[in-house]
Design a protein around this motif. Structure first.
Motif, PDB file in Angstrom:
ATOM      1  N   ALA A 211     -12.075   0.471   1.679  1.00 14.96           N
ATOM      2  CA  ALA A 211     -11.799   0.767   3.086  1.00 14.96           C
ATOM      3  C   ALA A 211     -10.329   0.520   3.411  1.00 14.96           C
ATOM      4  O   ALA A 211      -9.700   1.302   4.140  1.00 14.96           O
ATOM      5  CB  ALA A 211     -12.695  -0.075   3.991  1.00 14.96           C
ATOM      6  N   LEU A 212      -9.776  -0.551   2.860  1.00 16.53           N
ATOM      7  CA  LEU A 212      -8.344  -0.821   3.078  1.00 16.53           C
ATOM      8  C   LEU A 212      -7.483   0.263   2.438  1.00 16.53           C
ATOM      9  O   LEU A 212      -6.487   0.699   3.027  1.00 16.53           O
ATOM     10  CB  LEU A 212      -7.968  -2.193   2.526  1.00 16.53           C
ATOM     11  N   LEU A 213      -7.875   0.709   1.246  1.00 15.49           N
ATOM     12  CA  LEU A 213      -7.132   1.784   0.587  1.00 15.49           C
ATOM     13  C   LEU A 213      -7.136   3.037   1.457  1.00 15.49           C
ATOM     14  O   LEU A 213      -6.088   3.674   1.630  1.00 15.49           O
ATOM     15  CB  LEU A 213      -7.721   2.080  -0.794  1.00 15.49           C
ATOM     16  N   GLU A 214      -8.276   3.386   2.013  1.00 15.57           N
ATOM     17  CA  GLU A 214      -8.350   4.562   2.892  1.00 15.57           C
ATOM     18  C   GLU A 214      -7.437   4.391   4.097  1.00 15.57           C
ATOM     19  O   GLU A 214      -6.752   5.329   4.508  1.00 15.57           O
ATOM     20  CB  GLU A 214      -9.788   4.787   3.350  1.00 15.57           C
ATOM     21  N   GLN A 215      -7.409   3.199   4.676  1.00 18.06           N
ATOM     22  CA  GLN A 215      -6.561   2.920   5.831  1.00 18.06           C
ATOM     23  C   GLN A 215      -5.087   3.065   5.450  1.00 18.06           C
ATOM     24  O   GLN A 215      -4.298   3.653   6.203  1.00 18.06           O
ATOM     25  CB  GLN A 215      -6.850   1.506   6.334  1.00 18.06           C
TER      26      GLN A 215
ATOM     27  N   ALA B  37       9.504  -2.549   7.638  1.00 10.87           N
ATOM     28  CA  ALA B  37       8.645  -2.875   8.784  1.00 10.87           C
ATOM     29  C   ALA B  37       7.721  -1.731   9.193  1.00 10.87           C
ATOM     30  O   ALA B  37       7.561  -1.438  10.363  1.00 10.87           O
ATOM     31  CB  ALA B  37       9.503  -3.342   9.970  1.00 10.87           C
ATOM     32  N   LEU B  38       7.092  -1.106   8.196  1.00 10.84           N
ATOM     33  CA  LEU B  38       6.095  -0.068   8.467  1.00 10.84           C
ATOM     34  C   LEU B  38       4.736  -0.753   8.687  1.00 10.84           C
ATOM     35  O   LEU B  38       3.829  -0.677   7.868  1.00 10.84           O
ATOM     36  CB  LEU B  38       6.035   0.935   7.311  1.00 10.84           C
ATOM     37  N   THR B  39       4.619  -1.407   9.812  1.00 13.39           N
ATOM     38  CA  THR B  39       3.493  -2.277  10.135  1.00 13.39           C
ATOM     39  C   THR B  39       2.121  -1.642   9.908  1.00 13.39           C
ATOM     40  O   THR B  39       1.248  -2.288   9.322  1.00 13.39           O
ATOM     41  CB  THR B  39       3.629  -2.788  11.581  1.00 13.39           C
ATOM     42  N   PRO B  40       1.880  -0.385  10.323  1.00  8.80           N
ATOM     43  CA  PRO B  40       0.544   0.188  10.121  1.00  8.80           C
ATOM     44  C   PRO B  40       0.166   0.356   8.641  1.00  8.80           C
ATOM     45  O   PRO B  40      -1.009   0.481   8.325  1.00  8.80           O
ATOM     46  CB  PRO B  40       0.624   1.547  10.816  1.00  8.80           C
ATOM     47  N   ILE B  41       1.146   0.359   7.765  1.00 10.73           N
ATOM     48  CA  ILE B  41       0.876   0.416   6.326  1.00 10.73           C
ATOM     49  C   ILE B  41       0.939  -0.993   5.749  1.00 10.73           C
ATOM     50  O   ILE B  41       0.104  -1.377   4.926  1.00 10.73           O
ATOM     51  CB  ILE B  41       1.881   1.348   5.601  1.00 10.73           C
ATOM     52  N   TYR B  42       1.909  -1.754   6.191  1.00  8.83           N
ATOM     53  CA  TYR B  42       2.145  -3.097   5.661  1.00  8.83           C
ATOM     54  C   TYR B  42       0.948  -4.037   5.854  1.00  8.83           C
ATOM     55  O   TYR B  42       0.551  -4.743   4.926  1.00  8.83           O
ATOM     56  CB  TYR B  42       3.398  -3.687   6.320  1.00  8.83           C
ATOM     57  N   GLU B  43       0.361  -4.031   7.038  1.00  8.33           N
ATOM     58  CA  GLU B  43      -0.732  -4.973   7.309  1.00  8.33           C
ATOM     59  C   GLU B  43      -1.942  -4.760   6.402  1.00  8.33           C
ATOM     60  O   GLU B  43      -2.439  -5.717   5.802  1.00  8.33           O
ATOM     61  CB  GLU B  43      -1.098  -4.947   8.790  1.00  8.33           C
ATOM     62  N   PRO B  44      -2.432  -3.517   6.241  1.00  8.29           N
ATOM     63  CA  PRO B  44      -3.562  -3.356   5.306  1.00  8.29           C
ATOM     64  C   PRO B  44      -3.151  -3.569   3.845  1.00  8.29           C
ATOM     65  O   PRO B  44      -3.966  -4.011   3.035  1.00  8.29           O
ATOM     66  CB  PRO B  44      -4.069  -1.937   5.559  1.00  8.29           C
ATOM     67  N   ILE B  45      -1.886  -3.304   3.513  1.00 10.72           N
ATOM     68  CA  ILE B  45      -1.408  -3.582   2.147  1.00 10.72           C
ATOM     69  C   ILE B  45      -1.466  -5.092   1.889  1.00 10.72           C
ATOM     70  O   ILE B  45      -1.876  -5.520   0.806  1.00 10.72           O
ATOM     71  CB  ILE B  45       0.036  -3.060   1.944  1.00 10.72           C
ATOM     72  N   CYS B  46      -1.054  -5.891   2.867  1.00 12.98           N
ATOM     73  CA  CYS B  46      -1.115  -7.348   2.715  1.00 12.98           C
ATOM     74  C   CYS B  46      -2.554  -7.792   2.483  1.00 12.98           C
ATOM     75  O   CYS B  46      -2.824  -8.612   1.589  1.00 12.98           O
ATOM     76  CB  CYS B  46      -0.553  -8.045   3.954  1.00 12.98           C
ATOM     77  N   ALA B  47      -3.462  -7.257   3.280  1.00  8.24           N
ATOM     78  CA  ALA B  47      -4.873  -7.632   3.147  1.00  8.24           C
ATOM     79  C   ALA B  47      -5.418  -7.218   1.778  1.00  8.24           C
ATOM     80  O   ALA B  47      -6.123  -7.991   1.123  1.00  8.24           O
ATOM     81  CB  ALA B  47      -5.687  -7.002   4.269  1.00  8.24           C
ATOM     82  N   LEU B  48      -5.070  -6.012   1.327  1.00 11.44           N
ATOM     83  CA  LEU B  48      -5.542  -5.545   0.025  1.00 11.44           C
ATOM     84  C   LEU B  48      -4.945  -6.376  -1.108  1.00 11.44           C
ATOM     85  O   LEU B  48      -5.645  -6.738  -2.058  1.00 11.44           O
ATOM     86  CB  LEU B  48      -5.216  -4.066  -0.165  1.00 11.44           C
ATOM     87  N   THR B  49      -3.679  -6.697  -1.001  1.00 12.41           N
ATOM     88  CA  THR B  49      -3.030  -7.519  -2.028  1.00 12.41           C
ATOM     89  C   THR B  49      -3.768  -8.841  -2.196  1.00 12.41           C
ATOM     90  O   THR B  49      -4.043  -9.274  -3.321  1.00 12.41           O
ATOM     91  CB  THR B  49      -1.548  -7.768  -1.670  1.00 12.41           C
TER      92      THR B  49
END
Length: 112
Positions: free
Chosen positions: A97-101, A70-82
């Motif tokens: 941009a998602l990778l940078e985030q 549940a590392l939400t600040p990493i998980y959410e952009p990872i989901c979007a990038l996936t």
């Protein structure tokens, strides 16, 4: 690293702890292992090389591991990038941009 620091970072520690049988030391160990996952480097390397298949594989793996703790600040952009990378042969708009985030959030978490 503490639960309080992870909460301040934005992690959903209640959810993550629940997946770790509410064992704080086990949870913190799993968070540390997740942050050390080699797929972060593999993702960056693949994105830089425009290897969308490799980037998708690394992102998909990280989606699972960061979600489990549940590392939400990493998980959410990872989901979007996936999802951006799913089935793509060419670089997806917004992927860099998602990778940078993702990488910035990981660095913040590593400093906890």
């Amino acid at each position: 690293m503490t639960l309080d620091a992870l909460r301040a970072f934005g992690a959903n520690t209640a959810e993550g702890m629940g997946r770790c049988l509410n064992n704080e030391s086990f949870y913190l160990k799993m968070v540390a292992m997740t942050l050390a996952d080699r797929n972060f480097d593999a993702l960056k390397t693949a994105m830089d090389a425009r290897d969308m298949s490799g980037a998708f594989a690394a992102a998909h793996s990280l989606k699972g591991t960061t979600g489990n703790v549940a590392l939400t600040p990493i998980y959410e952009p990872i989901c979007a990038l996936t999802e951006l990378l799913r089935g793509k042969d060419a670089p997806a708009e917004g992927g860099d941009a998602l990778l940078e985030q993702i990488m910035a959030a990981r660095e913040r978490a590593l400093r906890l």
